[in-house]
Design a protein around this motif. Structure first.
Motif, mmCIF file in Angstrom:
data_model
loop_
_atom_site.group_PDB
_atom_site.id
_atom_site.type_symbol
_atom_site.label_atom_id
_atom_site.label_comp_id
_atom_site.label_asym_id
_atom_site.label_seq_id
_atom_site.Cartn_x
_atom_site.Cartn_y
_atom_site.Cartn_z
ATOM 1 N N ILE A 173 37.926 35.333 45.138
ATOM 2 C CA ILE A 173 37.079 36.138 44.138
ATOM 3 C C ILE A 173 36.046 36.836 44.550
ATOM 4 N N GLU A 174 35.301 36.347 45.709
ATOM 5 C CA GLU A 174 34.138 37.068 46.077
ATOM 6 C C GLU A 174 34.604 38.251 46.686
ATOM 7 N N ARG A 175 35.624 37.992 47.556
ATOM 8 C CA ARG A 175 36.127 39.147 48.493
ATOM 9 C C ARG A 175 36.449 40.403 47.257
ATOM 10 N N LEU A 176 37.166 40.014 46.296
ATOM 11 C CA LEU A 176 37.763 40.997 45.275
ATOM 12 C C LEU A 176 36.506 41.835 44.784
ATOM 13 N N LEU A 177 35.343 40.813 44.284
ATOM 14 C CA LEU A 177 34.104 41.388 43.771
ATOM 15 C C LEU A 177 33.502 42.450 44.785
ATOM 16 N N GLY A 178 33.552 42.074 45.979
ATOM 17 C CA GLY A 178 32.897 43.084 47.055
ATOM 18 C C GLY A 178 33.796 44.581 46.980
ATOM 19 N N MET A 179 34.923 44.530 46.400
ATOM 20 C CA MET A 179 35.670 45.704 46.358
ATOM 21 C C MET A 179 35.515 46.446 44.917
#
Length: 136
Positions: free
Chosen positions: A23-29
Motif C-alpha cells: 500500500i505504501e508503494r502504491l500511495l507513493g505513485m
C-alpha cells in the motif's frame, strides 16, 4: 523513454504494488488529491479521495475479496491517461462465490503520478470516464 511509455510503466507499477498489497508503494505513485472510482464497493460507496480514501477503499475491497487479483492483459496510453484491460480472479469472503471476469480500469496521470483511477465493467465506460475527466 517517451511519455506514453512512462505512463504505461507507472500504471504497471501501480498494479504490481496492488497485487503485492504494498500500500505504501502504491500511495507513493498517486497524487495527494487522488480520486478513486470503485466498482467492487459500489453498493456501499463509489468514490474515495486522497490517500486516506485509498486506504479505506483497499480495506473494503480486501474485506470483500481478500484474494482479489487483477491481471492486466492490455494497456493503452491515451496521452495523459491509460486504459487497462484486465482479467480478475477473486473469491468472496462471505459467500465463497468465485469471480473470473474481465474488467477495465482507467487512470489519469500528471507529474509522474496518478491523479484519478477507476474500475469499469466495459471498455466503453472506461473511455467515457477518461473523456469526462478531461472535460472537467
Amino acid at each position: 523513454m517517451n511519455q506514453g511509455s512512462q505512463n504505461i510503466a507507472l500504471v504497471q507499477r501501480m498494479f504490481d504494488a496492488f497485487v503485492k498489497r504494498d500500500i505504501e508503494r502504491l500511495l507513493g505513485m498517486v497524487d495527494d488529491d487522488i480520486e478513486v472510482r470503485s466498482l467492487m464497493t459500489e453498493a456501499e460507496r463509489v468514490h474515495y479521495q486522497r490517500h486516506d480514501g485509498v486506504r479505506e477503499w483497499l480495506a473494503a475491497v480486501f474485506e470483500i475479496f481478500p484474494d482479489w487479483t487483477p491481471q492486466p492483459t492490455d494497456m493503452r496510453d491515451l496521452g495523459g491517461a491509460v486504459v487497462v484491460t484486465m482479467d480478475v480472479t477473486a473469491t468472496a469472503a462471505r459467500s465463497g462465490a468465485r469471480i473470473d471476469q474481465r474488467f477495465w480500469a482507467a487512470a489519469t496521470l500528471a507529474g509522474g503520478k496518478a491523479t484519478w483511477f477507476g474500475f469499469f465493467r466495459t471498455e466503453a465506460d472506461a473511455l467515457a470516464a477518461v473523456d469526462e475527466r478531461r472535460a472537467a
